[in-house]
Design a protein around this motif. Structure first.
Motif, short mmCIF file in Angstrom:
data_model
loop_
_atom_site.label_atom_id
_atom_site.label_comp_id
_atom_site.label_asym_id
_atom_site.label_seq_id
_atom_site.Cartn_x
_atom_site.Cartn_y
_atom_site.Cartn_z
N ASP A 120 -12.71 23.31 39.80
CA ASP A 120 -13.42 23.37 38.67
C ASP A 120 -12.24 25.10 37.68
O ASP A 120 -12.79 25.78 37.97
CB ASP A 120 -14.73 24.19 38.41
CG ASP A 120 -15.75 24.33 37.32
OD1 ASP A 120 -14.74 23.53 36.12
OD2 ASP A 120 -16.13 25.03 37.21
N PRO A 121 -11.09 25.10 37.71
CA PRO A 121 -10.06 26.22 37.21
C PRO A 121 -10.22 26.20 36.48
O PRO A 121 -11.00 25.31 35.18
CB PRO A 121 -8.75 25.36 37.82
CG PRO A 121 -9.10 23.83 37.62
CD PRO A 121 -9.92 23.13 38.33
N ASP A 122 -10.53 27.76 35.59
CA ASP A 122 -10.21 27.75 34.11
C ASP A 122 -9.05 27.93 33.34
O ASP A 122 -9.10 27.19 32.36
CB ASP A 122 -10.69 29.42 34.09
CG ASP A 122 -12.21 30.08 34.69
OD1 ASP A 122 -12.88 29.06 34.10
OD2 ASP A 122 -11.92 30.84 35.17
N ALA A 123 -7.95 27.63 34.10
CA ALA A 123 -6.80 26.93 33.62
C ALA A 123 -5.76 26.95 34.94
O ALA A 123 -5.82 27.25 35.15
CB ALA A 123 -6.37 27.96 32.35
N ILE A 124 -4.10 25.83 34.06
CA ILE A 124 -3.95 25.36 34.92
C ILE A 124 -2.40 25.86 34.60
O ILE A 124 -2.29 25.71 33.31
CB ILE A 124 -4.38 23.92 35.22
CG1 ILE A 124 -5.39 23.44 35.85
CG2 ILE A 124 -3.19 23.30 36.23
CD1 ILE A 124 -6.03 22.21 35.65
N ILE A 125 -1.12 26.06 35.39
CA ILE A 125 0.33 26.23 35.38
C ILE A 125 0.34 25.16 35.92
O ILE A 125 0.14 25.35 36.79
CB ILE A 125 0.89 27.80 36.05
CG1 ILE A 125 -0.58 28.83 35.50
CG2 ILE A 125 2.02 27.81 35.55
CD1 ILE A 125 -0.07 30.20 36.43
N VAL A 126 1.12 24.05 35.02
CA VAL A 126 1.47 23.04 35.09
C VAL A 126 3.05 23.27 36.02
O VAL A 126 4.09 23.26 34.90
CB VAL A 126 1.64 22.00 34.64
CG1 VAL A 126 2.07 20.34 35.25
CG2 VAL A 126 -0.19 21.52 34.19
N VAL A 127 3.57 22.64 37.05
CA VAL A 127 5.20 22.79 37.71
C VAL A 127 5.80 21.33 38.11
O VAL A 127 5.00 21.18 39.99
CB VAL A 127 5.17 23.80 38.68
CG1 VAL A 127 6.38 23.99 39.33
CG2 VAL A 127 4.83 25.35 38.21
N LEU A 128 5.50 20.81 37.87
CA LEU A 128 5.86 19.37 38.54
C LEU A 128 7.41 19.21 37.48
O LEU A 128 7.54 19.65 35.81
CB LEU A 128 5.26 18.59 37.78
CG LEU A 128 3.90 18.40 38.62
CD1 LEU A 128 2.86 17.44 38.58
CD2 LEU A 128 4.20 18.58 39.99
#
Length: 189
Positions: A61-69
C-alpha cells in the motif's frame, strides 16, 4: 516505494547504502520526517519481472512509487518494443491503482549499436507522454561511466555513486511528494 532492479535493491552495497536508504536519509535531512522509502528492489529484474511482481509490491500500500527498471533489458539486448510493452502495462496498473509515479528513464548500452540504442532510448520518453508521471530521464545521470562512482563491475554504483543519484533526483522526488500531498488534500477537502 522504490521499485526496481539491483539499482534499487543495492547490489554490492552495505546495509544503509542502497538507494532507498540514502534517499530516506536525505529526505529526513530536508525535513520530510514523515516520509519513509520502502526498498522493493530485486536484483536481476527485467521489466517483465517487474511487471510480474508489481501486484505483490502494491500489497504494501505505497502512497507513491519510484520506478527504476530497464537496465537489465538493455544489458540483455531485449527488444525495445518488449520493454515498452512491459512498462506500459506496469504504468497502466499503477494508474488504475491511482498511485503517483516517478518514472526514471534508462539508456541502452552503446555496444549494442546505434539502431538498438535509438529504439531503446525512446521507450521512457514515450511513456512520459502517455502517463504524465513525474519524470527523471536517466537514473544513472552523472554516475554511469564514472569509474570512481561505480563498483568494480562498472555497472552498479558504489555508495558515493548512490549519493550522487540521490542528490540529482531529489528535486523530482520532492515533486512526487508534492503530488501525493496535493492528492491527499483534495481527497480530504
Amino acid at each position: 516505494m522504490a521499485f526496481g532492479d539491483s539499482l534499487v535493491h543495492g547490489y554490492g552495497l552495505p546495509a544503509g547504502d542502497p538507494f532507498p536508504a540514502q534517499l530516506q536519509a536525505r529526505l529526513q535531512d530536508e525535513g520530510y520526517t514523515d516520509v519513509s522509502v520502502l526498498n522493493a528492489g530485486n536484483s536481476g529484474d527485467t521489466t517483465a519481472a517487474g511487471l510480474a511482481r508489481i501486484g505483490w509490491a502494491l500489497a504494501d500500500d505505497p502512497d507513491a512509487i519510484i520506478v527504476v527498471l530497464g537496465a537489465n533489458d538493455g544489458l540483455r539486448g531485449i527488444e525495445p518494443s518488449n520493454t515498452l510493452q512491459n512498462m506500459d502495462a506496469l504504468l497502466a496498473e499503477l494508474e488504475r491503482a491511482e498511485i503517483p509515479v516517478l518514472l526514471t528513464g534508462m539508456l541502452a548500452p552503446r555496444n549494442l549499436g546505434a539502431d538498438y540504442a535509438e529504439a531503446f532510448d525512446a521507450v521512457f520518453p514515450s511513456l512520459r507522454e502517455t502517463y504524465d508521471p513525474v519524470y527523471y530521464p536517466f537514473f544513472l545521470e552523472g554516475v554511469a561511466t564514472v569509474p570512481e562512482l561505480n563498483q568494480a563491475d562498472g555497472i552498479h554504483p558504489n555508495s558515493q555513486g548512490v549519493a550522487t543519484i540521490v542528490e540529482n533526483i531529489l528535486p523530482k522526488v520532492e515533486e512526487l511528494i508534492l503530488r501525493v500531498r496535493e492528492r491527499s488534500a483534495a481527497a480530504e477537502g
